[in-house]
Write an enzyme that holds these catalytic residues in place. Structure first.
Site, PDB file in Angstrom:
ATOM      1  N   ARG A  28       0.853  -1.205   0.000  1.00 53.12           N
ATOM      2  CA  ARG A  28       0.000   0.000   0.000  1.00 53.12           C
ATOM      3  C   ARG A  28       0.880   1.244   0.000  1.00 53.12           C
ATOM      4  NH1 ARG A  28      -1.253   1.865   4.649  1.00 53.12           N
ATOM      5  NH2 ARG A  28      -2.142  -0.031   5.507  1.00 53.12           N
TER       6      ARG A  28
ATOM      7  N   TYR B  20     -15.448  17.578 -15.036  1.00 49.67           N
ATOM      8  CA  TYR B  20     -15.867  16.173 -15.096  1.00 49.67           C
ATOM      9  C   TYR B  20     -16.992  15.918 -14.075  1.00 49.67           C
ATOM     10  CZ  TYR B  20     -15.600  11.096 -14.672  1.00 49.67           C
ATOM     11  OH  TYR B  20     -15.908   9.767 -14.615  1.00 49.67           O
TER      12      TYR B  20
ATOM     13  N   ASP C 269      -6.429  19.070 -14.522  1.00 48.73           N
ATOM     14  CA  ASP C 269      -6.831  17.734 -14.973  1.00 48.73           C
ATOM     15  C   ASP C 269      -6.467  17.641 -16.456  1.00 48.73           C
ATOM     16  OD1 ASP C 269      -8.176  15.460 -15.903  1.00 48.73           O
ATOM     17  OD2 ASP C 269      -9.828  15.699 -14.480  1.00 48.73           O
TER      18      ASP C 269
ATOM     19  N   LYS D 277      -7.965   6.419 -19.087  1.00 54.15           N
ATOM     20  CA  LYS D 277      -8.228   6.921 -20.426  1.00 54.15           C
ATOM     21  C   LYS D 277      -7.019   6.743 -21.342  1.00 54.15           C
ATOM     22  CE  LYS D 277     -11.932   8.003 -18.128  1.00 54.15           C
ATOM     23  NZ  LYS D 277     -12.149   9.301 -17.515  1.00 54.15           N
TER      24      LYS D 277
HETATM   25  C1  LIG Z   1     -12.672   9.789 -16.265  1.00 46.09           C
HETATM   26  C2  LIG Z   1     -12.254  11.096 -15.774  1.00 46.09           C
HETATM   27  C3  LIG Z   1     -11.994  11.320 -14.410  1.00 46.09           C
HETATM   28  C4  LIG Z   1     -12.212  10.247 -13.366  1.00 46.09           C
HETATM   29  O1  LIG Z   1     -11.375   9.151 -13.551  1.00 46.09           O
HETATM   30  P1  LIG Z   1     -11.769   7.636 -13.146  1.00 46.09           P
HETATM   31  O2  LIG Z   1     -10.554   6.873 -13.528  1.00 46.09           O
HETATM   32  O3  LIG Z   1     -12.986   7.263 -13.917  1.00 46.09           O
HETATM   33  O4  LIG Z   1     -12.027   7.635 -11.666  1.00 46.09           O
HETATM   34  C5  LIG Z   1     -11.555  12.568 -14.033  1.00 46.09           C
HETATM   35  N1  LIG Z   1     -11.393  13.568 -14.934  1.00 46.09           N
HETATM   36  C6  LIG Z   1     -11.652  13.397 -16.253  1.00 46.09           C
HETATM   37  C7  LIG Z   1     -11.448  14.534 -17.189  1.00 46.09           C
HETATM   38  C8  LIG Z   1     -12.084  12.162 -16.714  1.00 46.09           C
HETATM   39  O5  LIG Z   1     -12.343  12.012 -18.016  1.00 46.09           O
END
Ligand SMILES: *Cc1c(COP(=O)(O)O)cnc(C)c1O
Length: 380
Positions: A48, A100, A172, A197
């Site tokens: 962890r 998001y 982000d 992603k």
């Molecule tokens: C998908 C996404 C998130 C969240 O990520 P997860 O891996 O689904 O928890 C945050 N910001 C953006 C821009 C995203 O596309």
């Protein structure tokens, strides 16, 4: 010697194994590690807190984002939550009004419990932003391009305004990946990714990371990641490392396909609006051009169709799967109003400009002509 990011991604962890000389880094699934002797802790003691496989990924992500350290987390949203641990009760957070959906949900829920205060703003409205900055926020969150309308904000400008009032800036960077935008070089203190992603790119893990611009900041995050238990799974880290090796070839091809689809859509009468930062008609094309190294492979458009006809259109597509998420090698189509942004209130969606006719595409690496033919056929 200067090593390019292209090579760093491909060679991350290669020849890291000294015992057997495996080319690909081994995966260390062990939960714990022996002490060499009483009082003699090795580099790792418990997975962890730290794990060799996860460390290879964290170091490479930090490197290619131009950071000084990074924490690999169990999801993008756990990366969001990790950053929220840095706040004290009642601290003010400024976030984009079109962030998001999951980020919006946790900020909104925590503000309702009075754990923090949040102001959702259009960050392109400098007057509103400056007024909000007078309230001394602790954090300013940026998401550019935004989801799902691909709005662009000027990272450098917002960072310099935020830093004047000692706010920390979090960007982000999920939509572009470290290949196409590096917010730390534009002044951001932290960069966040949903590695689910583009970074992993194969829609088979959930993961996230935060990269910090100083060792002090990344050490503090690592402390909180261990304390709250949000560190990423080892197996997912290993898969993400595999995905990362092909980030550049994937995203380059995805972007080429997206540009061709955007051009095709621009000439269709059923398409009333198109949102792609690469088009000169995009309202902040010049900012995108200045701060990005490419325009990415996400695009949205509005169709002049009622719900029934929208259903027919989507059902006729063969190469776009109706699914949430993005950034994988396969093309996806989403209806933000009822899918990704369903957790936003109707009013918040209206303010953010998310209409019922809006369609979002995550363009994959298929053949561009096949994709365009598919859309054309469905439109007909
Ligand atoms: C998908 C996404 C998130 C969240 O990520 P997860 O891996 O689904 O928890 C945050 N910001 C953006 C821009 C995203 O596309």
């Amino acid at each position: 010697m200067h090593i390019s990011n292209t090579t760093k991604k491909v060679r991350s962890g290669i020849e890291f194994d000294k015992q057997f000389g495996s080319v690909i880094p081994p995966i260390y699934l062990s939960a714990n590690y022996t002490f060499e002797d009483l009082g003699e802790r090795r580099e790792y003691d418990y997975s962890r807190s730290g794990n060799p496989t996860r460390s290879v990924l964290a170091n490479t992500l930090s490197d290619i984002e131009g950071g000084s350290g990074s924490v690999v987390t169990s999801s993008g949203l756990s990366a969001v939550n990790l950053l929220l641990q840095l706040l004290k009760p009642g601290d003010l957070v400024i976030a984009p009004h079109d962030c998001y959906g999951g980020t919006w949900r946790i900020l909104n829920a925590l503000s309702q419990k009075e754990h923090l205060k949040v102001l959702f703003l259009d960050l392109n409205n400098t007057e509103e932003l400056e007024a909000a900055l007078k309230l001394k926020p602790k954090q300013v969150w940026i998401e550019t391009p935004s989801n799902p309308l691909l709005r662009i904000v000027d990272i450098e400008k917002i960072c310099s305004l935020a830093h004047k009032v000692d706010a920390q800036v979090i960007t982000d960077n999920t939509f572009l990946s470290p290949l196409l935008q590096n917010p730390i070089s534009l002044g951001s203190d932290y960069v966040l990714h949903s590695t689910t992603k583009y970074i992993n790119g194969h829609s088979d893990i959930i993961g996230g990371c935060v990269v910090a611009n100083s060792k002090e900041k990344s050490d503090e995050l690592m402390w909180w990641a261990n304390a709250t238990g949000v560190t990423g799974s080892v197996f997912d880290s290993w898969l993400t490392l595999r995905g990362l090796r092909t980030l550049e070839v994937r995203v380059t091809k995805q972007q080429d396909n997206a540009i061709r689809i955007a051009e095709y859509l621009s000439s269709q009468k059923e398409v009333t609006k198109i949102y792609y930062p690469g088009l000169t008609t995009h309202e902040n094309h010049h900012v995108a051009k200045k701060q990005q190294k490419g325009f990415g492979a996400m695009l949205s458009f509005e169709l002049n169709l009622d719900f029934e006809n929208m259903k027919t259109f989507i059902s006729k597509l063969n190469h776009f799967s109706l699914a949430e998420s993005l950034g994988g090698v396969e093309s996806l189509i989403a209806h933000p109003y009822s899918m990704t942004h369903a957790s936003m209130s109707a009013e918040a969606k209206k303010i953010a400009g998310i209409s019922e006719g809006l369609i979002r595409l995550s363009v994959g690496i298929e053949n561009a002509e096949d994709l365009i033919y598919d859309i054309d056929n469905a439109l007909k």
